[in-house]
Design a protein around this motif. Sequence first.
Motif, short mmCIF file in Angstrom:
data_model
loop_
_atom_site.label_atom_id
_atom_site.label_comp_id
_atom_site.label_asym_id
_atom_site.label_seq_id
_atom_site.Cartn_x
_atom_site.Cartn_y
_atom_site.Cartn_z
N GLU A 104 -22.49 57.24 -56.02
CA GLU A 104 -23.21 56.00 -56.31
C GLU A 104 -23.54 55.25 -55.03
O GLU A 104 -22.92 55.45 -53.99
N GLY A 105 -24.55 54.39 -55.15
CA GLY A 105 -24.93 53.54 -54.03
C GLY A 105 -25.13 52.12 -54.51
O GLY A 105 -25.52 51.89 -55.66
N PHE A 106 -24.82 51.17 -53.64
CA PHE A 106 -25.00 49.76 -53.96
C PHE A 106 -25.98 49.15 -52.97
O PHE A 106 -25.83 49.34 -51.77
N VAL A 107 -26.98 48.46 -53.50
CA VAL A 107 -27.84 47.67 -52.63
C VAL A 107 -27.44 46.22 -52.86
O VAL A 107 -27.92 45.57 -53.79
N THR A 108 -26.52 45.75 -52.05
CA THR A 108 -25.94 44.42 -52.27
C THR A 108 -26.72 43.42 -51.42
O THR A 108 -26.34 43.11 -50.31
#
Lengths: 291, 291
Positions: B182-186
């Motif tokens: 998974e990846g997070f674009v925070t």
Amino acid sequence: MVPEGAYVLPNDNGAAPGIILENDKGKILMLFPGPPNEMKPMFTEEVKPILAKKSDTHLFSRVLKICGIGESAVENMLRDIIDNQTNPTLALYAKTQEVELRVTAKAADENEAGTLLEPVVKKAYEVLGDHIYGENEDTLQSVVLKKLRDKNFKLATAESCTGGMIASRIVAVDGASDVFMEGFVTYSNESKTKNLGVKKETLEQYGAVSENTAKEMAEGAAKSLNCEVGIATTGIAGPGGGTEEKPVGTIFIAVFINGELYCDKLLFNGDREKIRERASTYAVNMLRTKL
Amino acid sequence: MVPEGAYVLPNDNGAAPGIILENDKGKILMLFPGPPNEMKPMFTEEVKPILAKKSDTHLFSRVLKICGIGESAVENMLRDIIDNQTNPTLALYAKTQEVELRVTAKAADENEAGTLLEPVVKKAYEVLGDHIYGENEDTLQSVVLKKLRDKNFKLATAESCTGGMIASRIVAVDGASDVFMEGFVTYSNESKTKNLGVKKETLEQYGAVSENTAKEMAEGAAKSLNCEVGIATTGIAGPGGGTEEKPVGTIFIAVFINGELYCDKLLFNGDREKIRERASTYAVNMLRTKL
């Protein structure tokens, strides 16, 4: 060595300068450094004004940006205008999932060009309507962000097959941070469940690539930080993973706006990268039309 | 109308075919359709073998992919080899944050070419060492994914300024799903806190663009689904938002591997898009060298 009488265009960091030489017959010789970063600003800032002075008429263009309709359909719709125009002229350029219509007038100055361009551009808007999303420097992303800002809506994204491409396009727009709160690249089922609240039963019953999953992803992304708008993609970008029922290129795209849910099922062609690009463009344009 | 005696290269969907005409003096005329999607496979599959038969010697290349060192430094290190070689020849190509070294041999067949290429390529590896990350079709991403797969490590990403670009590059590699979870674009502080467990005190005391925040992002991304590896970026891509202490282009990149944390502070030049590209490439290469 710079020849006598040459006009030198300075370059940063001691890199090679540009050189302009004009002989007594008015013939001009121009030499530029090769790297685009050095050559392009030299041309725009220094050379263009010199060239402009050499002619009484100049070309002025307006570029209409079109999405949601193919190049040949646009051409058919504009056939009469294209065939009957000599000044301005119309030219179509096909991009990935987008079309650009460049309308170019030959005129003495910007005012005269504007007068020539206006009625033709107006006709193009009448024919193409909402398929035109903007002009010149506009991108689908910049237009969508402006719409969201005007409505005071916040945005979140949830991507599977596009894998961050939509978020990356949105972040490419300067000032995205006042609208775009967060994005999720939920590349595993665990991530979809944990971050977006996609139900395990939905994944088991319909699969990760399904309308139900796409909708739960869009809603879950929006609700994570109480955003009004969420957008989600899930699909099979290939080259592996396709089935008879869901071949490579099958993508579900869902949009959540203030409690309303929309979902489109698409079948894109091309390789892995093209399918992801097409899905990203479709998603942003779908959000634009639903807003 | 297709001329008599012409060899026709068929095209899908009734689109224009390619045409090859050869006269009795051995002169060949070839016509192709314009769209790259149609023209490129025609050239590779049909035309290349025809051209290959026309000559006794052919060009064979190996492309070494280099990251973490600039083009001029590579050139200086390889100066002796480049100057003393005529077959094979060496050519350098600068990409964004990467350099390609193409070694090309003129030979009768692949075997002979291999014998010519091998010692020169070996010298290049001796000089450039770990700066060479792969060859030909390899990308930084594909090499990193292979390393992770070999170690049975799972990966998660957390991006602020790069905004999903790293995740998107990883997902571009076919088969990424067995490694990338998974990846997070925070893109907001709330998202960093909620999804990655970045402490409010860290954000208040050091700011979102800081070593501490980058490290907590990388660790938080990894731990969300118990991945061994996390990678994070936070910075100022511009054009706004720069300060004297943290000018535009300041990026912190952190890597978490099985409890170990690394962080580099960078200052990239270029516009918003270039800064994001450079940061993404640096991040993936940093992960490669730490693995």
